[in-house]
Design a protein around this motif. Structure first.
Motif, short mmCIF file in Angstrom:
data_model
loop_
_atom_site.label_atom_id
_atom_site.label_comp_id
_atom_site.label_asym_id
_atom_site.label_seq_id
_atom_site.Cartn_x
_atom_site.Cartn_y
_atom_site.Cartn_z
N ASN A 1 0.83 -1.21 0.00
CA ASN A 1 0.00 0.00 0.00
C ASN A 1 0.86 1.26 0.00
O ASN A 1 0.53 2.25 -0.68
N THR B 1 -16.50 2.94 -0.02
CA THR B 1 -15.34 3.20 0.83
C THR B 1 -15.76 3.70 2.20
O THR B 1 -15.25 3.25 3.24
N GLN C 1 -6.16 -3.86 5.77
CA GLN C 1 -5.22 -3.34 4.78
C GLN C 1 -5.56 -3.81 3.37
O GLN C 1 -5.37 -3.08 2.39
N GLY D 1 -8.38 -1.65 2.26
CA GLY D 1 -7.82 -0.33 1.93
C GLY D 1 -7.14 -0.31 0.60
O GLY D 1 -7.27 0.64 -0.18
#
Length: 398
Positions: free
Chosen positions: A11, A160, A194, A197
């Motif tokens: 990320n 989101t 994560q 994300g």
């Protein structure tokens, strides 16, 4: 390295690459303020992942956790500013800064709560969700016409925001987010969080890149099709869009007419009063056409002093009225740079598309009608009619 730590590293790299991509666009086109803010947002996102990755190295990680939260929230603020610039909306600075300060204070205060309490988890995730939902509100308040990609972006932002709001419940379902900040990367929740994300990080960024690149290409196309002096389409742009509008009108069975206009004795204006005065005359006439044209009209400067306007949905009589109104308005306007008693005039040719006709034949017939107007003394409107239709009444000079 745990799975969550590996995803954090990915990320971090992806956020950095996306920041570089947006910055490249911002450098290429300095008018893209939204791209600059997007680059700032993703740089802050990369910084957040770096801080999260380094937390296990701190014996007292609480201040670092609060800083990480603030950096991530600041990244979403920068993202919202980018969205506001892209959609021509004033950024809601007071609301965003108020939420940022309040959320950071709350996160600092909840550090004394049990680590796995729902209230503590909510304090982290709800501000992210609220700030993301604010981006949707910014898009919805935009005066710009929304397209399919804009609706898709709002849907992604909604998803989101919902995943941020759902994360406290996901964490509890997976047994928490680690016994300490240092243990976070070893928890099952960290891997899920994560991964989620990463999905939304990349999806939103790729969609925005597509939208910004589309806008850049559209601007480049528009610039290549626009006459710099008049602000109308040049001949290339006019013919391309007029042909497309004509095909659409034919498919829907609506009439199409074309008006071609030529400024009378324009060479004498340039020779007698200078090219600056001639340019001003061009701009004045183009301004009249721009005011006259509706959303269904295509107007362009197709030659030095020659203009055209395609009227989708207008028959010959309606096009004639438009031409006559423009002729009368132009001849009555005083022109800066000309003597007080000197007026400029224009001649007009008008034609309606025949059932068997096409764009080229429509242009030829309107051009012939313009030639008739010039032959009849200028400052008048003449109509192109079928050979067997007889002569329609023609307007005289004003």
């Amino acid at each position: 390295m745990t799975g969550a730590a590996f995803i954090l590293a990915i990320n971090m790299a992806v956020a950095g690459l996306l920041a570089a991509a947006f910055m490249t666009i911002a450098v290429y086109d300095v008018r893209r303020v939204s791209a600059r803010w997007m680059a700032v947002g993703y740089l802050l996102g990369a910084a957040y992942f770096i801080i999260e990755f380094s937390i296990p190295a701190f014996s007292n990680a609480i201040p670092v956790v609060v800083v990480a939260f603030a950096v991530m929230l600041a990244g979403i603020v920068a993202f919202n500013v980018a969205i506001a610039h892209k959609y021509d909306v004033a950024p809601p600075w007071r609301l965003m800064l108020g939420l940022f300060i309040a959320a950071t204070v709350v996160v600092s205060l909840v550090q004394d709560l049990p680590r796995h309490s729902l209230a503590r988890m909510m304090a982290y995730q709800l501000p992210y969700a609220l700030m993301t939902f604010l981006a949707i509100g910014i898009i919805r308040s935009s005066p710009l016409k929304r397209q399919h990609l804009d609706s898709l972006l709002m849907a992604l932002l909604a998803a989101t925001g919902l995943q941020f709001a759902a994360k406290p419940f996901i964490a509890q379902a997976l047994g928490g987010w680690g016994a300490s900040p240092q243990a976070y990367v070893e928890s099952s929740y960290a891997s899920v969080s994560q991964a989620l994300g990463a999905v939304f990080l990349v999806a939103i960024a790729l969609l925005l890149l597509v939208m910004i690149v589309r806008d850049v290409l559209a601007d480049a196309t528009n610039k290549s099709e626009t006459d710099a002096l008049s602000g109308l389409m040049n001949r290339r742009g006019f013919e391309y869009h007029a042909r497309d509008a004509l095909r659409s009108a034919v498919r829907h069975g609506v009439p199409v007419s074309l008006v071609i206009a030529d400024l009378d004795h324009f060479k004498t204006i340039n020779d007698g009063f200078g090219h600056a005065c001639g340019d001003h005359v061009i701009k004045v006439f183009a301004g009249l056409l721009h005011e006259t044209a509706s959303d269904s009209h295509i107007a362009g400067r197709i030659g030095g002093e020659e203009f055209a306007i395609l009227l989708s949905g207008s028959n010959l009589a309606a096009a004639r009225l438009l031409a006559e109104g423009t002729r009368a308005a132009f001849s009555a306007l005083p022109i800066v740079g000309l003597p007080a008693g000197r007026r400029c005039t224009a001649s007009f040719g008008v034609a309606e598309l025949r059932p068997e006709g096409d764009f080229d034949s429509l242009m030829r017939r309107a051009d012939q009608a313009l030639y008739d107007a010039k032959k009849d003394g200028r400052d008048c409107v003449r109509l192109a009619v079928a050979p067997d239709a007889g002569d329609l009444p023609l307007t005289g000079r004003g």
